[in-house]
Design a protein around this motif. Structure first.
Motif, PDB file in Angstrom:
ATOM      1  N   GLY A 216      -8.931 -15.234  57.451  1.00 30.38           N
ATOM      2  CA  GLY A 216      -7.550 -15.679  57.597  1.00 30.38           C
ATOM      3  C   GLY A 216      -6.536 -14.564  57.636  1.00 30.38           C
ATOM      4  N   THR A 217      -5.345 -14.831  57.119  1.00 28.79           N
ATOM      5  CA  THR A 217      -4.272 -13.840  57.149  1.00 28.79           C
ATOM      6  C   THR A 217      -4.188 -13.071  55.838  1.00 28.79           C
ATOM      7  OG1 THR A 217      -2.653 -15.520  56.450  1.00 28.79           O
ATOM      8  CG2 THR A 217      -2.925 -15.165  58.807  1.00 28.79           C
ATOM      9  N   THR A 218      -4.057 -13.797  54.720  1.00 31.31           N
ATOM     10  CA  THR A 218      -3.988 -13.165  53.402  1.00 31.31           C
ATOM     11  C   THR A 218      -4.722 -14.019  52.386  1.00 31.31           C
ATOM     12  OG1 THR A 218      -1.827 -14.255  53.112  1.00 31.31           O
ATOM     13  CG2 THR A 218      -1.810 -11.910  53.685  1.00 31.31           C
ATOM     14  N   THR A 219      -5.162 -13.376  51.304  1.00 30.05           N
ATOM     15  CA  THR A 219      -5.820 -14.069  50.197  1.00 30.05           C
ATOM     16  C   THR A 219      -5.178 -13.620  48.892  1.00 30.05           C
ATOM     17  OG1 THR A 219      -7.938 -14.218  51.368  1.00 30.05           O
ATOM     18  CG2 THR A 219      -8.000 -14.442  48.974  1.00 30.05           C
ATOM     19  N   LEU A 220      -4.934 -14.579  48.013  1.00 36.50           N
ATOM     20  CA  LEU A 220      -4.412 -14.314  46.674  1.00 36.50           C
ATOM     21  C   LEU A 220      -5.500 -14.735  45.691  1.00 36.50           C
ATOM     22  CD1 LEU A 220      -1.721 -13.456  45.228  1.00 36.50           C
ATOM     23  CD2 LEU A 220      -1.169 -15.894  45.115  1.00 36.50           C
ATOM     24  N   LEU A 221      -6.003 -13.787  44.899  1.00 33.24           N
ATOM     25  CA  LEU A 221      -7.152 -14.039  44.034  1.00 33.24           C
ATOM     26  C   LEU A 221      -6.816 -13.791  42.570  1.00 33.24           C
ATOM     27  CD1 LEU A 221     -10.306 -14.560  43.795  1.00 33.24           C
ATOM     28  CD2 LEU A 221     -10.522 -12.062  43.817  1.00 33.24           C
ATOM     29  N   PHE A 222      -7.241 -14.732  41.725  1.00 28.57           N
ATOM     30  CA  PHE A 222      -7.123 -14.592  40.280  1.00 28.57           C
ATOM     31  C   PHE A 222      -8.523 -14.494  39.688  1.00 28.57           C
ATOM     32  CE2 PHE A 222      -3.322 -16.657  41.746  1.00 28.57           C
ATOM     33  CZ  PHE A 222      -2.306 -16.083  40.997  1.00 28.57           C
TER      34      PHE A 222
END
Length: 351
Positions: A216-222
């Motif tokens: 995809g475009t961006t990933t936000l990971l915790f």
């Protein structure tokens, strides 16, 4: 801060573990338009394709951290269900990746089977952009909380994308408009769980999830427990060259995906990453993580963005004209057939 509870429960990340030195950027400073912080973000997106963002330094960031903790609670409840119940919500790969994936359904880099339970929650389902589907009971019970997480995560990434607009010489909002919340996409919230390995000594090099880049475009990971690794650009794909990412309390990890690399003519970087058994005593804990994986609107094109600093097509270079769905389906098929090997793309190799 809201995630203190989960970090307090985890064994410490071993100090002698080889790690990658990713920059930690201030969400508050990015929101205020601090030019130095913006330059650091752009440099990280070109050199690593990854960076950490400190969410604890402003109210909006702390709200997202609280949402993320709720998603960790959901992860525990979800993967505590019995196998028969979870199997009722299994996804239909490769056509539809929404739903549950059993551990051991995928091959890893070394030819063994993965060590990761996954549940993909479709954004359009949660936000009402399409007819609702039936998910596992804990997810159905937490629809409002998942919606809050999505909206706050998207708002956070918008700040990052607008900063990239500035440094790419594009009109503000150019990148964000390609993945709007009110249009159908394959954007998802992904809940992951890797149970403890039988023996940390015997499985210290065990791959839990194989090397890949995000499509995809961006990933936000915790994440709280270690295990995520990045292969630095320019290095051979050998076990000793991979580096762990140390989870940092109050921070989320952001990475650039392949679509954004294609749109920007390879100016930005999408780096190869994977999940290994957690280092040290952390290997005896379940590794849980929550990811928000952004995909473009289905109506979007893979055509390179025009303007600003984005390079024009060179002589003989063909323009990509497929839709994002067509391109993603083609790419996924190529990878599954072994015709396309996941690898780092775009960016600049550090001097």
């Amino acid at each position: 801060m809201p995630t203190t509870r989960y970090f307090a429960q985890a064994p410490p990340f071993p100090a002698d573990t080889p790690t990658i030195d990713l920059p930690i950027l201030s969400f508050s400073e990015l929101r205020s338009g601090n030019p130095t912080e913006g330059e650091m973000l752009f440099a990280a997106c070109r050199e690593w394709g990854f960076f950490l963002i400190n969410l604890h330094d402003c109210a909006e960031g702390r709200t997202l951290l609280h949402d993320a903790e709720t998603m960790f609670d959901l992860d525990i409840e979800l993967f505590s269900l019995d196998q028969t119940t979870l199997d009722q919500y299994a996804y239909n790969a490769p056509k539809d990746l929404t739903g549950y994936k059993r551990m051991g359904a995928l091959k890893t880099d070394d030819g063994k089977l993965d060590h990761m339970y996954v549940y993909n929650i479709n954004q359009d389902d949660i936000l009402g952009n399409r007819a609702p589907r039936t998910n596992a009971p804990p997810i159905e019970a937490q629809r409002p909380q998942i919606q809050n997480f999505i909206r706050h995560a998207s708002s956070t990434l918008d700040v990052i994308l607008k900063t990239l607009d500035d440094h790419l010489g594009l009109e503000r909002g150019t990148l964000s408009k390609l993945s709007p919340l009110d249009q159908e996409s394959e954007t998802s919230v992904r809940l992951l769980c890797s149970p403890p390995h039988a023996s940390s000594e015997a499985n210290q090099d065990r791959i839990s999830l194989g090397g890949h880049t995000d499509i995809g475009t961006t990933t936000l990971l915790f994440q709280v427990i270690g295990g995520l690794q990045i292969l630095p650009a320019g290095l051979e794909n050998k076990m000793e060259n991979w580096r762990f990412v140390r989870p940092v309390p109050g921070c989320a990890l952001v990475n650039i995906g392949d679509t954004l690399v294609e749109w920007t003519g390879q100016l930005l970087r999408s780096s190869l990453h994977r999940v290994l058994a957690a280092p040290g005593e952390q290997a005896f804990e379940s590794r849980r993580s929550v990811a928000y994986l952004v995909r473009p609107a289905k109506s979007a094109s893979m055509r390179r963005i025009r303007g600003g600093k984005i390079p024009v097509l060179t002589e003989g270079e063909e323009e990509e004209t497929r839709s994002v769905d067509e391109w993603a389906a083609w790419r996924s098929k190529q990878v599954m057939l072994g015709l396309l090997k996941p690898q780092t793309k775009g960016g600049v190799v550090p001097v």
